[in-house]
Design a protein around this motif. Structure first.
Motif, PDB file in Angstrom:
ATOM      1  N   ALA A  18       0.828  -1.207   0.000  1.00  0.00           N
ATOM      2  CA  ALA A  18       0.000   0.000   0.000  1.00  0.00           C
ATOM      3  C   ALA A  18       0.864   1.260   0.000  1.00  0.00           C
ATOM      4  O   ALA A  18       0.540   2.237  -0.664  1.00  0.00           O
ATOM      5  N   GLU A  80      -8.139   2.717   8.493  1.00  0.00           N
ATOM      6  CA  GLU A  80      -8.993   1.522   8.484  1.00  0.00           C
ATOM      7  C   GLU A  80     -10.371   1.860   9.048  1.00  0.00           C
ATOM      8  O   GLU A  80     -11.393   1.375   8.580  1.00  0.00           O
ATOM      9  N   SER A  83     -12.330   4.282   6.487  1.00  0.00           N
ATOM     10  CA  SER A  83     -12.846   3.648   5.278  1.00  0.00           C
ATOM     11  C   SER A  83     -13.699   2.419   5.605  1.00  0.00           C
ATOM     12  O   SER A  83     -14.338   1.857   4.720  1.00  0.00           O
ATOM     13  N   GLY A  84     -13.710   2.002   6.854  1.00  0.00           N
ATOM     14  CA  GLY A  84     -14.518   0.842   7.232  1.00  0.00           C
ATOM     15  C   GLY A  84     -13.843  -0.484   6.975  1.00  0.00           C
ATOM     16  O   GLY A  84     -14.386  -1.543   7.304  1.00  0.00           O
ATOM     17  N   THR A  85     -12.627  -0.454   6.398  1.00  0.00           N
ATOM     18  CA  THR A  85     -11.958  -1.715   6.080  1.00  0.00           C
ATOM     19  C   THR A  85     -11.565  -2.492   7.329  1.00  0.00           C
ATOM     20  O   THR A  85     -11.269  -3.676   7.251  1.00  0.00           O
ATOM     21  N   ILE A  86     -11.584  -1.826   8.485  1.00  0.00           N
ATOM     22  CA  ILE A  86     -11.290  -2.528   9.737  1.00  0.00           C
ATOM     23  C   ILE A  86     -12.287  -3.684   9.919  1.00  0.00           C
ATOM     24  O   ILE A  86     -11.947  -4.731  10.458  1.00  0.00           O
ATOM     25  N   GLU A  87     -13.507  -3.485   9.418  1.00  0.00           N
ATOM     26  CA  GLU A  87     -14.523  -4.530   9.550  1.00  0.00           C
ATOM     27  C   GLU A  87     -14.193  -5.722   8.645  1.00  0.00           C
ATOM     28  O   GLU A  87     -14.412  -6.875   9.011  1.00  0.00           O
ATOM     29  N   LEU A  88     -13.659  -5.412   7.475  1.00  0.00           N
ATOM     30  CA  LEU A  88     -13.211  -6.477   6.569  1.00  0.00           C
ATOM     31  C   LEU A  88     -12.038  -7.228   7.203  1.00  0.00           C
ATOM     32  O   LEU A  88     -12.033  -8.464   7.286  1.00  0.00           O
ATOM     33  N   LEU A  89     -11.065  -6.470   7.681  1.00  0.00           N
ATOM     34  CA  LEU A  89      -9.838  -7.060   8.230  1.00  0.00           C
ATOM     35  C   LEU A  89     -10.136  -7.910   9.460  1.00  0.00           C
ATOM     36  O   LEU A  89      -9.641  -9.039   9.591  1.00  0.00           O
ATOM     37  N   MET A  90     -10.949  -7.388  10.369  1.00  0.00           N
ATOM     38  CA  MET A  90     -11.141  -8.066  11.643  1.00  0.00           C
ATOM     39  C   MET A  90     -12.163  -9.206  11.572  1.00  0.00           C
ATOM     40  O   MET A  90     -12.360  -9.908  12.556  1.00  0.00           O
ATOM     41  N   THR A  91     -12.805  -9.384  10.429  1.00  0.00           N
ATOM     42  CA  THR A  91     -13.678 -10.551  10.288  1.00  0.00           C
ATOM     43  C   THR A  91     -13.015 -11.633   9.429  1.00  0.00           C
ATOM     44  O   THR A  91     -13.623 -12.646   9.131  1.00  0.00           O
ATOM     45  N   LEU A  92     -11.762 -11.378   9.042  1.00  0.00           N
ATOM     46  CA  LEU A  92     -10.977 -12.441   8.409  1.00  0.00           C
ATOM     47  C   LEU A  92     -10.367 -13.279   9.542  1.00  0.00           C
ATOM     48  O   LEU A  92     -10.256 -12.803  10.669  1.00  0.00           O
ATOM     49  N   ASP A 243      -9.613  -3.912  20.713  1.00  0.00           N
ATOM     50  CA  ASP A 243     -10.619  -4.819  21.276  1.00  0.00           C
ATOM     51  C   ASP A 243     -11.847  -4.055  21.768  1.00  0.00           C
ATOM     52  O   ASP A 243     -12.973  -4.501  21.614  1.00  0.00           O
ATOM     53  N   LYS A 246     -13.981  -1.365  18.152  1.00  0.00           N
ATOM     54  CA  LYS A 246     -13.668  -1.626  16.760  1.00  0.00           C
ATOM     55  C   LYS A 246     -14.491  -0.758  15.817  1.00  0.00           C
ATOM     56  O   LYS A 246     -14.018  -0.308  14.801  1.00  0.00           O
ATOM     57  N   ALA A 247     -15.723  -0.551  16.187  1.00  0.00           N
ATOM     58  CA  ALA A 247     -16.619   0.090  15.218  1.00  0.00           C
ATOM     59  C   ALA A 247     -16.723   1.590  15.406  1.00  0.00           C
ATOM     60  O   ALA A 247     -17.023   2.302  14.474  1.00  0.00           O
TER      61      ALA A 247
END
Lengths: 248, 322
Positions: A18, A80, A83-92, A243, A246-247
């Motif tokens: 990136a 993160e 852009s909301g990508t934290i939700e993508l990352l932390m649900t992997l 922890d 997150k949101a």
């Protein structure tokens, strides 16, 4: 455990990609090398001193990091969140530690690359005289370690907000206090009300005094432990913050 | 067989706001659950609790039997998730992003290439694989989000508004994709497009203010519309009385009301007693009496009406409390 290393590496690789996919890498590397060089030559009187060492180069690192390391660290989590990508990352299938370490390692390695790119300084001083390359190596190591401490603090602050400007300003201020904590103005602020042991404890947190001892070529254990534990502590707080919220 | 998705009494508050207030669900394999509710009802928060992204205040959620908080990695391995708004790393290409997700999902070598190939084919991402995501249209971005969710062929698929922002063709495509995958997975789809529930979902759950207010098939829900099964007849104004007279004989009819008149054509609506099917009787009585009517049709009731009814009665309740 191998799974953990793999996950950290995958996250770190993505982060590094990136940097290079955006102008961040170029801008940072060019400015880092230019600033460290300019400070050494113009303010440090590199040539006029007539000494074959890089102390005038390293002595400005704590100040240059104050500007540049929070700039790298501010985006680690704030972006993160934004852009909301934290939700993508932390649900992997990835633990928070793996994500935090992956991001931190990538940013630290990037700063390491910036330090490596200052090698013309080292070549120059070796062409002009016979410097103690052991001291130079120790100084590079100390500088890198100190950058890690700045970065861990910036990463931790970045996790608190989705606003990168706030992350930068707060992280830079916190780092500034730590850099200055051995100096009179900061000491006086605390001396007015804090007990003596606290004042000296704060003084012992000084980035400068620990860095100075390393740049003299003394890789003393307390300084290494100081930076290492600061990194661990900041990343630990980082984990708690991730922890907890997150949101938000 | 136990359900692939289980939620037990989930609650979550943000400050004074109770976003999710005791939601329990079980979704077995083969079920496509449509998650409905007005904006701010708690759909996304519930999904975030089920995926383990958020920690509930009380209650728990399991995916394929694994607790999403205690055994997070095992649970997440079996989960494909499309977060609300399909957030993606803007500077990456779809190819790079899918490779990143695939690697974290433990795929490598040929498996990785094959999995990406299949997801790309299913979502039609081929033409844009090497463009950066920030340059893609909303429809393509959404499809990248769906592709990363189905990449590892997960048992559990949770998608927050998968068709939001897509054009009608793309919507159709995504719905078809969901139906294709429905058999071997447990799928939860949130939406506020009600036709979507009728088209793809085998079960519909309506939530409002963090609570489940209705749960059943789309058909079940529509039965709750007051006019469900009513027969509407359009007839010329002068023949209306004859029709009314004829309808009076039909046993299943509770009452006949006049809905309105347009250009001298009257609209009558025969409302059945407790949802009984009356259309056959109505048709035969009209045929017997040789009455001339313009049009005759059964009111199916619109899911929109049910939705409004269910969620606005709650609103009234709130107003009364206030």
């Amino acid at each position: 455990m191998p799974d953990t290393f793999r996950c950290v590496w995958i996250v770190a690789k993505r982060e590094l990609q990136a940097y290079f996919a955006t102008p961040i890498a170029t801008v940072f590397l060019v400015i880092f090398v230019a600033l460290t060089g300019a400070f050494a030559f113009y303010f440090g009187n590199f040539f006029e001193r007539g000494q074959a060492d890089l102390s005038t180069f390293f002595i400005y690192h704590p100040w240059i990091y104050l500007l540049l390391v929070p700039a790298i660290g501010m985006r680690l989590w704030a972006e993160e969140r934004k852009s909301g990508t934290i939700e993508l990352l932390m649900t992997l299938p990835l633990s928070p530690w793996e994500a935090i370490l992956g991001k931190f390692v990538a940013a630290w390695a990037f700063i390491g690359l910036a330090l490596i790119l200052t090698f013309p300084m080292w070549i120059t001083v070796n062409m002009l005289g016979q410097p103690d390359n052991g001291v130079i190596l120790a100084s590079y190591f100390g500088s890198f370690l100190m950058a890690g401490a700045y970065l861990a603090i910036a990463s931790c602050i970045s996790a608190l907000t989705k606003n990168q400007v706030i992350a930068f300003v707060v992280a830079a201020t916190l780092c500034f206090v730590l850099v200055m904590s051995g100096h009179e103005p900061v000491q006086n602020v605390f001396r007015a009300w804090a007990p003596e042991w606290l004042v000296s404890a704060i003084a012992s947190l000084s980035f400068l005094s620990h860095f100075e001892s390393i740049t003299k070529g003394i890789l003393d254990l307390p300084s290494i432990v100081f930076y290492a534990s600061l990194i661990v502590f900041a990343l630990f707080v980082n984990k708690i913050i991730i922890d907890q919220s997150k949101a938000a | 067989m136990t359900a692939l998705i289980e939620a037990d009494e989930l609650t979550k508050s943000f400050g004074a706001l109770k976003a999710v207030d005791g939601i329990s669900l079980a979704v077995p394999r083969g079920q496509v659950l449509g998650f409905l509710g007005p904006n701010g009802a708690g759909k996304s928060t519930t999904m975030r609790l089920i995926t383990g992204f958020l920690e509930p205040d009380t209650g728990s959620a399991r995916i394929a039997g694994f607790d999403v908080q205690e055994q997070a990695k095992q649970a997440k391995r079996r989960l494909g998730y499309l977060p609300e708004g399909a957030p993606l790393y803007a500077e990456m290409t779809p190819k790079g992003l899918l490779a990143f997700v695939a690697e974290l999902r433990g795929l490598r070598g040929d498996d990785l290439v094959r999995a990406i190939g299949k997801a790309v084919e299913r979502t039609g991402l081929g033409p844009v694989l090497d463009q950066t995501i920030e340059t893609l249209s909303k429809g393509y971005k959404r499809r990248v989000g769906i592709a990363q969710a189905i990449l590892h062929d997960p048992e559990v698929l949770i998608m927050d508004e998968p068709t939001d922002g897509l054009d009608p063709n793309q919507k159709h495509h995504v719905r078809q994709l969901i139906m294709e995958m429905a058999k071997e997975k447990a799928i939860v789809v949130s939406t506020h497009i009600l036709e979507e529930v009728e088209a793809v979902c085998t079960r519909a759950v309506v939530i409002n203010k963090g609570r489940i207010v209705a749960d059943g098939t789309a058909e079940d829900l529509m039965r709750r519309v007051p006019y469900h099964g009513a027969v509407t007849i359009r007839v010329a104004g002068d023949k209306a009385d004859a029709v009314r007279g004829a309808l009076a004989v039909v046993a299943g009819i509770k009452e006949v009301e006049t809905v309105g008149a347009v250009n001298g054509v009257l609209e009558l609506r025969a409302i059945p007693k407790n949802g009984a099917g009356i259309v056959t009787d109505v048709a035969s009585v009209i045929r017997q009496k040789a009455l001339v009517v313009d049009e005759i049709f059964v009111e199916r009731g619109k899911l929109d009406d049910v939705f409004r009814q269910i969620t606005s009665s709650d609103l009234d309740e709130r107003n009364n409390h206030a």
